[in-house]
Design an enzyme around this catalytic site. Sequence first.
Site, PDB file in Angstrom:
ATOM      1  N   ASP A 157      -8.678 121.811 -60.615  1.00 27.98           N
ATOM      2  CA  ASP A 157      -9.267 122.210 -59.342  1.00 27.98           C
ATOM      3  C   ASP A 157      -9.030 123.697 -59.074  1.00 27.98           C
ATOM      4  O   ASP A 157      -7.953 124.101 -58.639  1.00 27.98           O
ATOM      5  CB  ASP A 157      -8.641 121.335 -58.232  1.00 27.98           C
ATOM      6  CG  ASP A 157      -9.273 121.562 -56.870  1.00 27.98           C
ATOM      7  OD1 ASP A 157     -10.185 122.399 -56.773  1.00 27.98           O
ATOM      8  OD2 ASP A 157      -8.850 120.899 -55.903  1.00 27.98           O
ATOM      9  N   CYS A 195     -22.334 124.263 -51.927  1.00 23.43           N
ATOM     10  CA  CYS A 195     -22.601 124.065 -50.501  1.00 23.43           C
ATOM     11  C   CYS A 195     -23.317 125.303 -49.975  1.00 23.43           C
ATOM     12  O   CYS A 195     -22.727 126.380 -49.899  1.00 23.43           O
ATOM     13  CB  CYS A 195     -21.260 123.858 -49.788  1.00 23.43           C
ATOM     14  SG  CYS A 195     -21.419 123.619 -48.034  1.00 23.43           S
TER      15      CYS A 195
HETATM   16  N1  LIG Z   1     -18.006 116.026 -49.102  1.00 28.04           N
HETATM   17  C1  LIG Z   1     -17.180 116.186 -48.084  1.00 28.04           C
HETATM   18  N2  LIG Z   1     -16.798 115.142 -47.332  1.00 28.04           N
HETATM   19  C2  LIG Z   1     -15.967 115.293 -46.271  1.00 28.04           C
HETATM   20  N3  LIG Z   1     -15.454 116.484 -45.897  1.00 28.04           N
HETATM   21  C3  LIG Z   1     -15.790 117.565 -46.616  1.00 28.04           C
HETATM   22  C4  LIG Z   1     -16.657 117.472 -47.746  1.00 28.04           C
HETATM   23  N4  LIG Z   1     -16.794 118.691 -48.273  1.00 28.04           N
HETATM   24  C5  LIG Z   1     -16.047 119.509 -47.519  1.00 28.04           C
HETATM   25  N5  LIG Z   1     -15.448 118.845 -46.515  1.00 28.04           N
HETATM   26  C6  LIG Z   1     -14.592 119.443 -45.458  1.00 28.04           C
HETATM   27  O1  LIG Z   1     -14.423 120.818 -45.777  1.00 28.04           O
HETATM   28  C7  LIG Z   1     -13.062 121.141 -45.984  1.00 28.04           C
HETATM   29  C8  LIG Z   1     -12.952 122.035 -47.196  1.00 28.04           C
HETATM   30  O2  LIG Z   1     -13.261 121.298 -48.362  1.00 28.04           O
HETATM   31  P1  LIG Z   1     -12.352 121.334 -49.668  1.00 28.04           P
HETATM   32  O3  LIG Z   1     -10.973 121.731 -49.355  1.00 28.04           O
HETATM   33  O4  LIG Z   1     -12.575 120.043 -50.365  1.00 28.04           O
HETATM   34  O5  LIG Z   1     -13.091 122.498 -50.431  1.00 28.04           O
HETATM   35  P2  LIG Z   1     -12.686 123.199 -51.805  1.00 28.04           P
HETATM   36  O6  LIG Z   1     -13.950 123.544 -52.500  1.00 28.04           O
HETATM   37  O7  LIG Z   1     -11.717 122.367 -52.552  1.00 28.04           O
HETATM   38  O8  LIG Z   1     -11.993 124.488 -51.274  1.00 28.04           O
HETATM   39  P3  LIG Z   1     -10.995 125.521 -52.007  1.00 28.04           P
HETATM   40  O9  LIG Z   1     -11.667 126.013 -53.221  1.00 28.04           O
HETATM   41  O10 LIG Z   1     -10.837 126.574 -50.984  1.00 28.04           O
HETATM   42  O11 LIG Z   1      -9.729 124.796 -52.287  1.00 28.04           O
HETATM   43  C9  LIG Z   1     -12.338 119.819 -46.160  1.00 28.04           C
HETATM   44  O12 LIG Z   1     -11.044 119.884 -45.616  1.00 28.04           O
HETATM   45  C10 LIG Z   1     -13.206 118.846 -45.403  1.00 28.04           C
HETATM   46  O13 LIG Z   1     -12.845 118.821 -44.039  1.00 28.04           O
HETATM   47  O1  LIG Z   2      -8.705 131.264 -59.648  1.00 30.41           O
HETATM   48  P1  LIG Z   2      -9.820 130.523 -59.035  1.00 30.41           P
HETATM   49  O2  LIG Z   2     -10.656 129.785 -60.028  1.00 30.41           O
HETATM   50  O3  LIG Z   2     -10.643 131.355 -58.129  1.00 30.41           O
HETATM   51  O4  LIG Z   2      -9.249 129.353 -58.130  1.00 30.41           O
HETATM   52  C1  LIG Z   2      -8.077 129.462 -57.430  1.00 30.41           C
HETATM   53  C2  LIG Z   2      -8.268 129.329 -55.976  1.00 30.41           C
HETATM   54  O5  LIG Z   2      -9.082 128.243 -55.648  1.00 30.41           O
HETATM   55  C3  LIG Z   2      -8.775 127.875 -54.328  1.00 30.41           C
HETATM   56  O6  LIG Z   2      -8.507 126.500 -54.339  1.00 30.41           O
HETATM   57  C4  LIG Z   2      -9.973 128.318 -53.533  1.00 30.41           C
HETATM   58  O7  LIG Z   2      -9.777 128.574 -52.199  1.00 30.41           O
HETATM   59  C5  LIG Z   2      -7.556 128.652 -53.916  1.00 30.41           C
HETATM   60  O8  LIG Z   2      -6.665 127.917 -53.160  1.00 30.41           O
HETATM   61  C6  LIG Z   2      -7.023 129.062 -55.237  1.00 30.41           C
HETATM   62  O9  LIG Z   2      -6.129 130.098 -55.164  1.00 30.41           O
END
Ligand SMILES: Nc1ncnc2c1ncn2[C@@H]1O[C@H](COP(=O)(O)OP(=O)(O)OP(=O)(O)O)[C@@H](O)[C@H]1O
Ligand SMILES: O=P(O)(O)OC[C@H]1O[C@](O)(CO)[C@@H](O)[C@@H]1O
Length: 367
Positions: A157, A195
Amino acid sequence: MTNEITTVGSELQLSATTSRRINSSLESLFSHPISTSSHPNDEYESLMHKLTSMSSTRDVSKYMIILIGLPAAGKSTVSGHLIKFLKETNTTLNIRCQMFNAGDVRRKEKTLQIAQDETEDIFDPKNSDRREEFAKVAFNSALDALNNDKCDISIFDATNSTKQRRKYLFNELRSFNHSLNSKFVISPIVMHITCSDKKFVRYNVHHKAFNADYFDKQYESSIKDFARRLTHYYTQFVPYTEDEFDHMHSNCLYDNHHGIFYFHIANAGSTATTNIIKYSNMASYDTVKLITALDHFTTNYAAMFGKQYISKVKSFTQFSKVISSNHYNFSNALKELSRLKLLRSVIDDNYFKKLPRFYEINRILEE
Ligand SMILES: Nc1ncnc2c1ncn2[C@@H]1O[C@H](COP(=O)(O)OP(=O)(O)OP(=O)(O)O)[C@@H](O)[C@H]1O
Ligand SMILES: O=P(O)(O)OC[C@H]1O[C@](O)(CO)[C@@H](O)[C@@H]1O
């Protein structure tokens, strides 16, 4: 949603690859000094035992899901849904999944300080070398967990937003599969989570203000910081396209027993996308079961999970809904309304207009 499923690679080519791998394993077995004191039959038995155990572990299917997607696109949330779905599906309930988040590695090293200038800002492209280090740690943990049989699928991730990063990851997997120290062969599965709907982005950024990066920060500085992070990512993010898939496919064909797979969920399943599934002739039954489940999950994501999320997003932006859902808590209603106003002023139309390549990137994704 149009899904492409094919079987690729001639049996001849693939069996040549496999025999190359087995031959090198045999070489290593025979390179060990053979003891002269034991009975020749013991020697034979032990060799056969080693061979049997080797082929049985290397034939067990292991997978790495490589996520791609901008911050707050929903990668971690969708991965959580995927794990739940696999657990609840008869054909995949025994598959053990584990997530490896590059952000968790970064947070362990240092609590995120809201940057005062670009030298402190880990998300500024100028500091990408440091982010690469965190990603490598998370990726190596994902590999180790598979190699030590702690799980069957590791989900890596991170945003994996550049071609260069993705190339690095595929090359690492390739070297892993070639190494005699590797106990399993790992098949890469790309999962693109995108998104582009402004209402969804706004809602997601709001929820990011309550995540581990900002637990001790004020709402306003958190959303402003995340908005800046997203802007940085828009300057460097390269969407994963069919061309890149084809390139990876032609490079990996010889390294991979099972095939090459690509899944895409856009706007929580409400925008049509294409999955690409290319099995090799040697794909195992387990692989076909897993890939079929993943195809079902991504194709039906909107109905299974997206629908609830989309309805929450719709009511989230309505002031009247905020008031009615906080009917008995007036001060909470006021707090939520002021946050919403603030969010709307930070992530407004102007913000999207100024986001570098916002329309260009999303046009490529929706083609
Ligand atoms: N498919 C979904 N279903 C429900 N909630 C969602 C969904 N996608 C996004 N969200 C909402 O948006 C927020 C951010 O999504 P998430 O943390 O999964 O994104 P991410 O791509 O993993 O972000 P990052 O790269 O910053 O870690 C979640 O905490 C949730 O509240
Ligand atoms: O190095 P990358 O691929 O940008 O991903 C790391 C980052 O992805 C995230 O989950 C996006 O917000 C951060 O928390 C993290 O530092």
